[in-house]
Design an enzyme around this catalytic site. Structure first.
Site, mmCIF file in Angstrom:
data_model
loop_
_atom_site.group_PDB
_atom_site.id
_atom_site.type_symbol
_atom_site.label_atom_id
_atom_site.label_comp_id
_atom_site.label_asym_id
_atom_site.label_seq_id
_atom_site.Cartn_x
_atom_site.Cartn_y
_atom_site.Cartn_z
ATOM 1 C CG HIS A 251 -1.244 4.053 2.634
ATOM 2 N ND1 HIS A 251 -2.313 4.553 1.932
ATOM 3 C CD2 HIS A 251 -1.536 2.745 2.882
ATOM 4 C CE1 HIS A 251 -3.219 3.584 1.772
ATOM 5 N NE2 HIS A 251 -2.766 2.486 2.335
ATOM 6 N NE ARG A 274 -6.345 3.528 -2.611
ATOM 7 C CZ ARG A 274 -5.155 2.954 -2.590
ATOM 8 N NH1 ARG A 274 -4.581 2.575 -3.714
ATOM 9 N NH2 ARG A 274 -4.527 2.761 -1.444
#
Length: 592
Positions: A251, A274
């Site tokens: 990740h 995000r």
């Protein structure tokens, strides 16, 4: 054969399987490797911070989002690339809407907010207005099952700190497990559902991680130390086939604690940060990637760019949209709030003009929809220096293992010849092949719920077939089949008496204050690992003995040692957690 299925693993996949089994009339024995005296170890499911995917859900319909299982299938297949298993993806995406609706309808969960994460062509990642969605979803099922273990012990048994060491394999089928608990060996007999999680923290002597991805061995991880591939190893030892074991997802956004930058275990920055408009900037204040790209793409761009530290930056609008997450990260010292772009630029060692130029360029890109990195969606509004910002330092981290045991669409574990192993099922991260080469954000919780339910359905059917074959000659089939096929509401007791007991089990009251009264100054003296007190809602708790058992790790408590932890505690927990799980920790109250 008894009317019983053994579920190995107390995370979301195991809990979803258990509740489905109960709906189908089967009895459940759940073995949880971790856990403490009063509490399940909640697994990685509770750490999922962005939400759960679902296509065609009631929430999407209310919001007018034109999503469908077909669109979700195409997005998932595109992410899985050449390792896409169409049969498993169809199950994952086709049953996604029903899974989210099930959680809302049967457990009363708030999943009213929907976001678009990287790799998704539609907003479909559901969460509620507060708390981490993984924690909310998992705890709702966990508490319901614990209540049933009290009200209907003939139907539900839960054994914590029970480590399964062997699958009982006889005449070509799995007939139970051997496990260790309290220093003794025990056996349970019945069909088995493995829901033991992945191996992204497998730093053991026989590590699957080191065997298949040795170059990732030294990376930090977001996984708890229970993620050591136990289920994969148990099943493969009796001939199960492993698939895609080299597919380990890194990740891109693990949170770096400025006080412990080299810590092996790191907290994950929700992809939703995000998703609401956060930007990734390097040490020169420049963008270098599509922030909403697939995880492996963003990770690759971080490594390729190589200009550290990498910062995730949220403007005021994005911060407001995901305010609870920001508060939580700031409280843990993993994120900082800046009152202006000038203050942020100073922290980064840049002139304000540099940051302004980056912001102006991004605003122009968002307006024209022409991004050199290929970004298509631009949530979060404009970036200006005259704004507040929430900022954290990021690093790539081991996060999820796409590989695992090969299963078919019925969650049956397959052997090395591609044939189902009778009596053995798998759900959640222990199963491989579901996500192909790269998992989409929001599909981890979904995979647990969907395949947890599928495995529960399949194990129930297997149980019925097995009992039928044994009981056919005795004429008892009708009664047995009637019991297994009767439909109950999930996790609902079978009798009025049990229902009454369940209601009593669910009624929690605040513990009576014990001991005397303590001033805040007195509490502040108990601020070490060996002597740790905290204040929650005016009560004083001695949590010294609970540190090692805390599901979120001892550090989460030690941050507030000797202090008032009320705000942080209430952000993460239901009010009944203390009276339910830690009543003995309450030693008194705060003196006015």
């Amino acid at each position: 054969m008894s009317n019983k299925v053994i579920v190995v693993g107390g995370g979301l996949a195991g809990l979803s399987a258990a509740h489905t089994l109960l709906e189908r009339g089967a009895n459940v024995v759940l073995l949880d490797k971790q856990g403490c005296v009063h509490l399940f170890h909640p697994s990685n499911s509770t750490k999922a911070t962005s939400g759960i995917n679902g296509a065609g859900t009631a929430t999407q319909n209310e919001l007018g989002i034109p999503d469908s299982a077909k669109i979700f299938f195409e997005d998932t297949k595109r992410s899985a690339r050449d390792l896409a298993r169409d049969d498993l993806i169809k199950v994952l995406t086709g049953r996604s809407g029903d899974a989210v609706n099930w959680l809302q309808d049967k457990f009363g969960l708030d999943l009213s907010l929907v976001a678009r994460l990287g790799g998704h062509s539609q907003p479909r990642t559901h969460r509620g207005g507060a708390q981490f969605p993984g924690m909310v979803i998992t705890y709702a099922q966990m508490e319901r099952l614990e209540d049933l273990a009290v009200s209907s012990p003939e139907r539900v048994k839960i054994y914590k700190k029970a480590r399964v060491s062997k699958l009982l394999y006889e005449s070509g089928r799995v007939v139970g497990v051997e496990y260790e608990r309290d220093g003794k060996k025990h056996q349970e007999h019945g069909a088995v559902i493995l829901a033991t999680g992945g191996y992204a923290a497998d730093f053991t002597a026989d590590s699957l991680l080191k065997k298949y991805r040795p170059e990732l061995w030294d990376l930090p991880t977001t996984n708890g130390d229970h993620c050591t591939g136990d289920g994969q190893k148990l099943a493969m030892s009796i001939g199960a086939k492993g698939i895609d074991l080299e597919k380990v997802q890194v990740h891109p956004t693990g949170l770096v604690d400025p006080n412990e930058p080299e810590a092996k275990v790191k907290f994950l920055a929700a992809e939703a940060l995000r998703g609401v408009g956060g930007l990734l900037l390097d040490n020169e204040g420049q963008r270098f990637a599509d922030e909403l790209g697939h995880r492996d793409y963003v990770t690759g761009r971080i490594w390729e760019n190589g200009k550290y530290p990498i910062r995730l930056i949220l403007n005021g609008q994005a911060s407001k949209e995901i305010e609870w997450h920001c508060k939580h990260y700031v409280g843990r010292g993993l994120m900082k709030r800046f009152e202006s772009g000038e203050a942020l630029a100073k922290e980064m060692g840049l002139k304000p003009e540099v940051l302004k130029k980056t912001f102006d360029e991004y605003n122009a890109i968002a307006e024209s929809k022409k991004d050199p990195f290929g970004k298509k969606f631009f949530p979060g509004g404009k970036f200006t220096l005259d704004d507040i910002f929430h900022v954290a330092i990021m690093t790539p981290v081991l996060h999820y293992t796409m590989g695992g045991l090969e299963i078919n669409p019925q969650s049956q574990v397959l052997d090395t010849n591609g044939k189902p192993i009778p009596g053995l099922f798998a759900a959640g991260e222990v199963a491989g092949g579901v996500h192909g080469a790269n998992r989409l954000g929001g599909s981890s919780l979904l995979g647990c719920v969907v395949f947890g339910r599928v495995s529960g359905d399949s194990a129930s059917a297997y149980l019925l077939e097995s009992i039928a074959s044994q009981e056919k000659a005795t004429g008892r089939l009708g009664a047995v089949a009637g019991h297994l096929l009767e439909t109950r509401k999930p996790s609902e007791p079978a009798t009025k008496e049990a229902d009454s007991k369940s209601s009593e089990a669910k009624t929690e009251s605040a513990p009576e204050p014990k001991g005397g009264e303590y001033t805040a100054e007195e509490v502040a003296k108990h601020n070490s690992k060996d002597d740790c007190w905290v204040i929650v809602d005016g009560q004083v708790l001695d949590v010294t003995d609970f540190l090692s058992e805390h599901p979120g790790g001892e550090k989460a408590i030690l941050l507030y040692a000797g202090r008032d932890a009320t705000e942080e505690f209430n952000m993460l927990h239901d009010p009944k957690v203390i009276p339910r799980y830690a009543p003995k920790a309450v030693i008194g109250k705060v003196k006015a």
